[in-house]
Design a protein around this motif. Sequence first.
Motif, PDB file in Angstrom:
ATOM      1  N   SER A   1      -0.477   4.315  -1.377  1.00 38.61           N
ATOM      2  CA  SER A   1      -1.480   5.054  -0.616  1.00 38.61           C
ATOM      3  C   SER A   1      -0.794   5.836   0.507  1.00 38.61           C
ATOM      4  CB  SER A   1      -2.511   4.086  -0.046  1.00 38.61           C
ATOM      5  OG  SER A   1      -3.640   4.771   0.406  1.00 38.61           O
ATOM      6  N   LEU A   2       0.063   5.142   1.258  1.00 44.54           N
ATOM      7  CA  LEU A   2       0.923   5.807   2.242  1.00 44.54           C
ATOM      8  C   LEU A   2       2.265   5.093   2.234  1.00 44.54           C
ATOM      9  CD1 LEU A   2       1.398   7.881   4.527  1.00 44.54           C
ATOM     10  CD2 LEU A   2       0.675   6.114   6.140  1.00 44.54           C
TER      11      LEU A   2
ATOM     12  N   PHE B   1      -9.697  10.556  -9.600  1.00 49.21           N
ATOM     13  CA  PHE B   1      -9.842  10.596  -8.150  1.00 49.21           C
ATOM     14  C   PHE B   1     -10.844  11.696  -7.807  1.00 49.21           C
ATOM     15  CE2 PHE B   1      -8.705  11.687  -3.789  1.00 49.21           C
ATOM     16  CZ  PHE B   1      -8.730  10.426  -3.225  1.00 49.21           C
ATOM     17  N   PRO B   2     -11.805  11.389  -6.917  1.00 51.23           N
ATOM     18  CA  PRO B   2     -12.950  12.292  -6.732  1.00 51.23           C
ATOM     19  C   PRO B   2     -12.586  13.734  -6.401  1.00 51.23           C
ATOM     20  CG  PRO B   2     -13.314  10.233  -5.554  1.00 51.23           C
ATOM     21  CD  PRO B   2     -11.918  10.184  -6.092  1.00 51.23           C
ATOM     22  N   THR B   3     -11.569  13.954  -5.579  1.00 52.35           N
ATOM     23  CA  THR B   3     -11.341  15.325  -5.125  1.00 52.35           C
ATOM     24  C   THR B   3     -11.079  16.263  -6.298  1.00 52.35           C
ATOM     25  OG1 THR B   3     -10.419  16.510  -3.204  1.00 52.35           O
ATOM     26  CG2 THR B   3      -8.828  15.521  -4.718  1.00 52.35           C
TER      27      THR B   3
ATOM     28  N   SER C   1     -15.237   0.183   6.972  1.00 50.48           N
ATOM     29  CA  SER C   1     -14.635   1.189   7.845  1.00 50.48           C
ATOM     30  C   SER C   1     -14.888   2.578   7.276  1.00 50.48           C
ATOM     31  CB  SER C   1     -13.127   0.981   7.916  1.00 50.48           C
ATOM     32  OG  SER C   1     -12.835  -0.327   8.311  1.00 50.48           O
ATOM     33  N   ALA C   2     -14.663   3.569   8.120  1.00 50.39           N
ATOM     34  CA  ALA C   2     -14.799   4.963   7.670  1.00 50.39           C
ATOM     35  C   ALA C   2     -13.733   5.305   6.632  1.00 50.39           C
ATOM     36  CB  ALA C   2     -14.689   5.913   8.855  1.00 50.39           C
ATOM     37  N   VAL C   3     -12.576   4.681   6.765  1.00 44.63           N
ATOM     38  CA  VAL C   3     -11.486   4.892   5.817  1.00 44.63           C
ATOM     39  C   VAL C   3     -11.222   3.569   5.129  1.00 44.63           C
ATOM     40  CG1 VAL C   3      -9.080   5.605   5.545  1.00 44.63           C
ATOM     41  CG2 VAL C   3     -10.446   6.531   7.423  1.00 44.63           C
ATOM     42  N   THR C   4     -11.189   3.554   3.798  1.00 44.32           N
ATOM     43  CA  THR C   4     -10.936   2.287   3.104  1.00 44.32           C
ATOM     44  C   THR C   4      -9.587   2.306   2.417  1.00 44.32           C
ATOM     45  OG1 THR C   4     -12.102   3.053   1.150  1.00 44.32           O
ATOM     46  CG2 THR C   4     -13.358   1.772   2.752  1.00 44.32           C
TER      47      THR C   4
ATOM     48  N   TYR D   1      -5.951   6.194 -10.284  1.00 45.20           N
ATOM     49  CA  TYR D   1      -5.765   5.648  -8.932  1.00 45.20           C
ATOM     50  C   TYR D   1      -6.362   4.260  -8.774  1.00 45.20           C
ATOM     51  CZ  TYR D   1     -10.609   6.546  -7.366  1.00 45.20           C
ATOM     52  OH  TYR D   1     -11.966   6.531  -7.200  1.00 45.20           O
TER      53      TYR D   1
ATOM     54  N   ILE E   1      -0.844  -6.135   3.300  1.00 45.32           N
ATOM     55  CA  ILE E   1      -1.638  -4.907   3.211  1.00 45.32           C
ATOM     56  C   ILE E   1      -1.719  -4.369   1.792  1.00 45.32           C
ATOM     57  CG2 ILE E   1      -1.960  -2.576   4.110  1.00 45.32           C
ATOM     58  CD1 ILE E   1      -1.041  -3.444   6.682  1.00 45.32           C
TER      59      ILE E   1
ATOM     60  N   ASP F   1       0.822  -1.208   0.000  1.00 49.94           N
ATOM     61  CA  ASP F   1       0.000   0.000   0.000  1.00 49.94           C
ATOM     62  C   ASP F   1       0.859   1.261   0.000  1.00 49.94           C
ATOM     63  OD1 ASP F   1      -2.508   1.026  -0.287  1.00 49.94           O
ATOM     64  OD2 ASP F   1      -2.975   1.050   1.856  1.00 49.94           O
TER      65      ASP F   1
ATOM     66  N   ARG G   1     -10.694  -0.202  -3.286  1.00 51.51           N
ATOM     67  CA  ARG G   1     -11.381   0.991  -3.772  1.00 51.51           C
ATOM     68  C   ARG G   1     -12.657   0.583  -4.478  1.00 51.51           C
ATOM     69  NH1 ARG G   1      -9.212   3.409  -0.553  1.00 51.51           N
ATOM     70  NH2 ARG G   1      -7.644   5.045  -0.675  1.00 51.51           N
ATOM     71  N   GLU G   2     -13.712   1.319  -4.196  1.00 49.88           N
ATOM     72  CA  GLU G   2     -14.964   1.072  -4.908  1.00 49.88           C
ATOM     73  C   GLU G   2     -14.738   1.302  -6.396  1.00 49.88           C
ATOM     74  OE1 GLU G   2     -17.498  -0.184  -3.664  1.00 49.88           O
ATOM     75  OE2 GLU G   2     -17.376   0.194  -1.516  1.00 49.88           O
TER      76      GLU G   2
ATOM     77  N   PRO H   1       2.176  10.624   6.767  1.00 48.41           N
ATOM     78  CA  PRO H   1       0.735  10.849   6.611  1.00 48.41           C
ATOM     79  C   PRO H   1       0.390  12.306   6.315  1.00 48.41           C
ATOM     80  CG  PRO H   1       1.298  10.313   8.905  1.00 48.41           C
ATOM     81  CD  PRO H   1       2.509  10.029   8.077  1.00 48.41           C
TER      82      PRO H   1
END
Lengths: 410, 410
Positions: free
Chosen positions: A35-36, A124-126, A407-410, A170, A359, A32, A363-364, A227
């Motif tokens: 991602s990070l 990416f949505p943003t 989770s709130a964060v995926t 992404y 890890i 990952d 992503r949807e 992060p």
Amino acid sequence: MKRLDCKALDDNCPMAWTRERFDLPDDLLYFDGNSLGVLPAGAAADIAQTVTEEWGQGLIRGWLEADWFTLARRAGDALAPVIGATEGEVVLTDSTSVNIFKLCAALMKKSGQRKHVMMEKDNFPTDGYILEGIIDLLGRDHELQIVPRTEIVSALTENTALALLTHVNYRTGEMFDMADLTRTCRLAGVPIVWDLCHSAGAVPLRLNDWGVEYAVGCTYKFLNGGPGSTSYAYISRTALDRFSPVLTGWFSHANQFGFEEGYREADSINKMQVGTPQVLSLRGAYNGIMSYSDVPMENVREKSLKLSNLFIELAEERLSHYGFDLASPRDAQKRGSQISFYHDEGYAICQALIARNVIPDYREPHILRFGITPLYMRYVDVWDCVEIIADIMDTGAWRAFQSASRSAVT
Amino acid sequence: MKRLDCKALDDNCPMAWTRERFDLPDDLLYFDGNSLGVLPAGAAADIAQTVTEEWGQGLIRGWLEADWFTLARRAGDALAPVIGATEGEVVLTDSTSVNIFKLCAALMKKSGQRKHVMMEKDNFPTDGYILEGIIDLLGRDHELQIVPRTEIVSALTENTALALLTHVNYRTGEMFDMADLTRTCRLAGVPIVWDLCHSAGAVPLRLNDWGVEYAVGCTYKFLNGGPGSTSYAYISRTALDRFSPVLTGWFSHANQFGFEEGYREADSINKMQVGTPQVLSLRGAYNGIMSYSDVPMENVREKSLKLSNLFIELAEERLSHYGFDLASPRDAQKRGSQISFYHDEGYAICQALIARNVIPDYREPHILRFGITPLYMRYVDVWDCVEIIADIMDTGAWRAFQSASRSAVT
């Protein structure tokens, strides 16, 4: 191919030494880093020094004595060779979303009769959210034009005000031909802003050679900045004079500490700064960027493709009958540095892998992503990862995670 | 008054214990906590833990397991009681300059026929620069109206679109009556954005009670968050529904990890977030804010005024014949938590003091600032500071710094 063969590849890998540049957790297969990123060796001590000595002892003097004041520019100059830019073209500042706003709002403000703002579908949505916000704020009848990847060029018209494109998608890792698209857009008189979040440190970039004028990206993925570490903005020397900032904070002023009453923009890339930099996160970014020093991106790319091809090959042998469909381009030239699979049970499989200390992320819709990070990833890691996925499928262990709530964060 | 008397004041001070909350350099008289606060004890270890454990070992899992994802909100909720706000009204995000942009641009966008954007003359420059940028970006004939402090109320008309006021002036420490001005502006139908950079942690604030709807501030001055630590934005519960963000990044989305194609704003203060928070700097801010926990701001204010009055009294005894003119209000009720003096040779005197391990700062034109920070400042510190200034003047030691060229950062 056996695990021993992978081990031999590692033993003979000319990039094996870069793994020593990082403090990696034991017993973790980390896919990952897209991602990070991971913690560079020495970064913890360096950041601690910033906290205890530069801030704790130096206090306000740190701005000059520890050179916090120029850190955003020094980090930008250190990043420049990684992305094919030149000294003075890159500065670290704000978040990627804010930097997209700064570049796109300034360009749309000058777009005259051109009203279409083009973005790739599935970006990416943003990126799209920010464009919607600018359109609404300006109130000048711009329209967001969301276009499938393959139709970008054919959708360009003389009404196109701006293109905001992400170099490497992404979700799938599919990569645009940046040189070609930049040339085409510029010939059509369309300014183009490149989002490099999934490219910088992942694939070789030659922004100057490719005629790229505007770009943004984050430093916390492949660049290992920690992060939310400070984002960067790039404006080519050739475009810099033409560009006037819209977020006109004091760090973008021509004479910042003159405290003049009126605004005058800096004539350097400082014009992309706004307020006081978040020094601790900037220090993280700087350390991350330095993890690439003296590492030719061509070597990174070569290993990235070898690791990726190995992943695909092993996955097809072991996983294809379990419904894993490659979501990334098979053609290596069109792929960034990640391998994605569609799988209806992607979320449960992702959770099952995490429980086994592997890890990736999810992503949807239904996409399992595996980031390929050649600076610290070994061939045996790829082997072991696919083995564990296969085991989870063979044993049905993933089923235990089927009803897991998101989770709130995926 | 003798030094012994100051010592006695310290020995009997009910707030003496809060000094233990900080790691202070030895042999330094620090009067610049209004520019960059000091290092809270435990902050270095806490940030190191974030770096080595949460990031280094936890990697991407840190977003949930170390709760980075909610840190900006938790820090905001911790700050709320310090500024008289309620849970859910404050979030840490971006820099002060960017937050001023976000609030003011959104309000100016809706200002209809009202075109005057009012700011105090001699406000901190970035506030005005940002307003100039918004006016230019929107292109809707807004005009920046720069008004002397005393004429704010009389300048309000039905053409006033917005007032951006800094509660405590950065040069003189002069403080507006926030309750009164807020009431007056709101009665005139003028939204008002308060800049709290020199107020939060310095003086008691009762944003809710005073009807304040919008505010921003930094966390690196009195709040001790570290260099450039994350800024905060406040929107009152009563104004939140009416407010729509203009920097519409994914962290402000109603369903962030749904990765929806279209933008929908969050119905919480999250709508003031934009991109990924800079976690290390945010962690610094959180530690700084916690240095105020269980410290009633009334006690802070009481000691601030005692220290300030002592400073003025000693300075008038020892320094007034050397051309130090008080630039701060003599009336304690109109003063924040700093003492400023005009002096033609302010810059040289400032440099001479730094050479003697006394740290004030200097602001154009000719202003020497001494920040008063009751959480860690002692009465003897004020005594010693004035003694050293007097010595520098008595001996003429400041003359050696007269020709010093100005640093890039002052």
